[in-house]
Design an enzyme around this catalytic site. Structure first.
Site, mmCIF file in Angstrom:
data_model
loop_
_atom_site.group_PDB
_atom_site.id
_atom_site.type_symbol
_atom_site.label_atom_id
_atom_site.label_comp_id
_atom_site.label_asym_id
_atom_site.label_seq_id
_atom_site.Cartn_x
_atom_site.Cartn_y
_atom_site.Cartn_z
ATOM 1 N N LYS A 164 0.804 -1.255 -0.034
ATOM 2 C CA LYS A 164 -0.038 0.020 -0.096
ATOM 3 C C LYS A 164 0.824 1.277 0.150
ATOM 4 O O LYS A 164 2.136 1.078 0.193
ATOM 5 C CB LYS A 164 -0.735 -0.113 0.991
ATOM 6 C CG LYS A 164 -2.001 -1.133 1.119
ATOM 7 C CD LYS A 164 -2.537 -1.174 2.504
ATOM 8 C CE LYS A 164 -3.983 -2.185 2.417
ATOM 9 N NZ LYS A 164 -4.782 -2.006 3.464
ATOM 10 N N GLU A 208 -9.800 -10.122 -7.619
ATOM 11 C CA GLU A 208 -9.065 -8.952 -7.471
ATOM 12 C C GLU A 208 -7.911 -8.963 -8.510
ATOM 13 O O GLU A 208 -7.419 -8.166 -9.059
ATOM 14 C CB GLU A 208 -8.351 -9.183 -6.031
ATOM 15 C CG GLU A 208 -9.472 -8.589 -4.688
ATOM 16 C CD GLU A 208 -8.918 -8.932 -3.649
ATOM 17 O OE1 GLU A 208 -7.643 -9.323 -3.182
ATOM 18 O OE2 GLU A 208 -9.669 -8.874 -2.759
ATOM 19 N N HIS A 247 -2.137 -5.279 1.471
ATOM 20 C CA HIS A 247 -3.489 -6.092 1.227
ATOM 21 C C HIS A 247 -2.969 -7.255 0.847
ATOM 22 O O HIS A 247 -1.940 -7.636 0.029
ATOM 23 C CB HIS A 247 -3.974 -5.204 0.047
ATOM 24 C CG HIS A 247 -5.176 -6.180 -0.378
ATOM 25 N ND1 HIS A 247 -6.449 -6.126 0.395
ATOM 26 C CD2 HIS A 247 -5.279 -6.861 -1.361
ATOM 27 C CE1 HIS A 247 -7.211 -7.007 -0.381
ATOM 28 N NE2 HIS A 247 -6.691 -7.543 -1.440
ATOM 29 N N ASN A 271 -1.724 -0.032 7.097
ATOM 30 C CA ASN A 271 -1.068 -1.414 7.429
ATOM 31 C C ASN A 271 -0.526 -2.038 6.418
ATOM 32 O O ASN A 271 -0.183 -3.257 6.377
ATOM 33 C CB ASN A 271 -2.314 -2.319 7.996
ATOM 34 C CG ASN A 271 -3.522 -2.476 6.865
ATOM 35 O OD1 ASN A 271 -3.332 -1.889 5.810
ATOM 36 N ND2 ASN A 271 -4.466 -2.990 7.140
ATOM 37 N N TYR A 328 -12.268 -2.522 -3.623
ATOM 38 C CA TYR A 328 -13.022 -2.619 -2.241
ATOM 39 C C TYR A 328 -14.516 -2.417 -2.279
ATOM 40 O O TYR A 328 -14.991 -1.876 -1.429
ATOM 41 C CB TYR A 328 -12.473 -1.351 -1.247
ATOM 42 C CG TYR A 328 -10.912 -1.746 -0.620
ATOM 43 C CD1 TYR A 328 -10.701 -2.898 -0.060
ATOM 44 C CD2 TYR A 328 -9.794 -0.673 -0.735
ATOM 45 C CE1 TYR A 328 -9.530 -3.201 0.500
ATOM 46 C CE2 TYR A 328 -8.744 -0.757 -0.281
ATOM 47 C CZ TYR A 328 -8.547 -2.022 0.538
ATOM 48 O OH TYR A 328 -7.291 -2.311 0.904
HETATM 49 N N1 UDP Z 1 -9.721 -0.092 7.192
HETATM 50 C C1 UDP Z 1 -10.010 1.150 7.698
HETATM 51 N N2 UDP Z 1 -10.782 1.040 9.041
HETATM 52 C C2 UDP Z 1 -11.423 0.043 9.312
HETATM 53 C C3 UDP Z 1 -11.449 -1.186 9.013
HETATM 54 C C4 UDP Z 1 -10.547 -1.419 7.681
HETATM 55 O O1 UDP Z 1 -9.175 1.878 7.480
HETATM 56 O O2 UDP Z 1 -12.190 0.161 10.363
HETATM 57 C C5 UDP Z 1 -9.033 -0.259 5.748
HETATM 58 C C6 UDP Z 1 -7.435 -1.220 6.239
HETATM 59 O O3 UDP Z 1 -6.479 -0.499 5.461
HETATM 60 C C7 UDP Z 1 -7.841 -2.417 5.732
HETATM 61 C C8 UDP Z 1 -8.642 -2.255 4.660
HETATM 62 O O4 UDP Z 1 -9.821 -1.057 5.023
HETATM 63 O O5 UDP Z 1 -6.897 -3.281 5.253
HETATM 64 C C9 UDP Z 1 -9.666 -3.116 4.351
HETATM 65 O O6 UDP Z 1 -10.438 -3.883 5.358
HETATM 66 P P1 UDP Z 1 -10.827 -5.464 5.762
HETATM 67 O O7 UDP Z 1 -11.557 -5.529 6.906
HETATM 68 O O8 UDP Z 1 -10.993 -6.063 4.290
HETATM 69 O O9 UDP Z 1 -9.084 -5.692 6.155
HETATM 70 P P2 UDP Z 1 -7.982 -6.597 5.492
HETATM 71 O O10 UDP Z 1 -8.603 -7.651 4.541
HETATM 72 O O11 UDP Z 1 -7.135 -5.485 4.631
HETATM 73 O O12 UDP Z 1 -7.164 -7.240 6.687
HETATM 74 MG MG MG Z 2 -10.141 -7.312 3.463
#
Ligand code: UDP
Ligand code: MG
Length: 144
Positions: free
Chosen positions: A15, A136, A125, A122, A55
């Site tokens: 990212k 994806e 992805h 974080n 997303y």
């Molecule tokens: N995210 C965020 N706030 C939240 C939850 C998610 O900013 O409360 C962002 C974070 O960068 C995350 C992405 O949205 O990686 C996608 O969320 P997901 O729950 O799918 O997490 P991931 O699959 O990336 O672990």
């Molecule tokens: Mg996710």
């Protein structure tokens, strides 16, 4: 060592925070150290349109606008990793979504923190299932 498992592919993104902090090599290095093949690799700028597809499941969430701003703040490195069970393995290597809760030893747990911004930055992805990986990869590498 079984070779009977179907070869899987997973979409991984470094990212914008990971690219800006110089962590591209750490992410690719961990994948390579684990033995996975880098099948596709490209530095690119995500657009709001592409992220709306990527997303789609989060489009109605309150954090979505901040997520798009974060994900378009700079280039990302998009890659496809390949190997038996790579989806499960790389999700484990990425760690929990919130880097504060991600276990040490994971990418997010080793390199992430809470920056006090609204969204969760974080570093990586990773697709979470064979279905999302196929979806994806088609979004990011439509020619594949
Ligand atoms: N995210 C965020 N706030 C939240 C939850 C998610 O900013 O409360 C962002 C974070 O960068 C995350 C992405 O949205 O990686 C996608 O969320 P997901 O729950 O799918 O997490 P991931 O699959 O990336 O672990
Ligand atoms: Mg996710």
């Amino acid at each position: 060592m079984s070779e009977t498992q179907a070869i899987e592919q997973v979409l991984v993104l470094v990212k914008p925070d990971g690219v800006a902090r110089g962590l591209i090599g750490q992410v690719i290095g961990r994948a390579e150290a684990r033995g996975y093949k880098v099948a596709r690799l490209e530095l690119r700028q995500a657009t709001a349109e592409l992220l709306a597809e990527h997303y789609a499941e989060h489009a109605a969430k309150p954090f979505y606008p901040a997520l798009v701003e974060y994900m378009t703040a700079g280039p990302v490195v998009a890659m496809v990793l390949e190997g038996a069970q790579v989806i499960t393995a790389f999700r484990a290597m990425a760690g929990a979504t919130d880097p504060v809760k991600a276990a040490p030893g994971t990418i997010r747990g080793d390199f992430g923190r809470d920056w006090g911004t609204g969204e969760i930055q974080n570093i990586v992805h990773a697709s979470d299932s064979p279905e999302s990986a196929a979806r994806e990869i088609a979004i990011w590498f439509p020619e594949a």
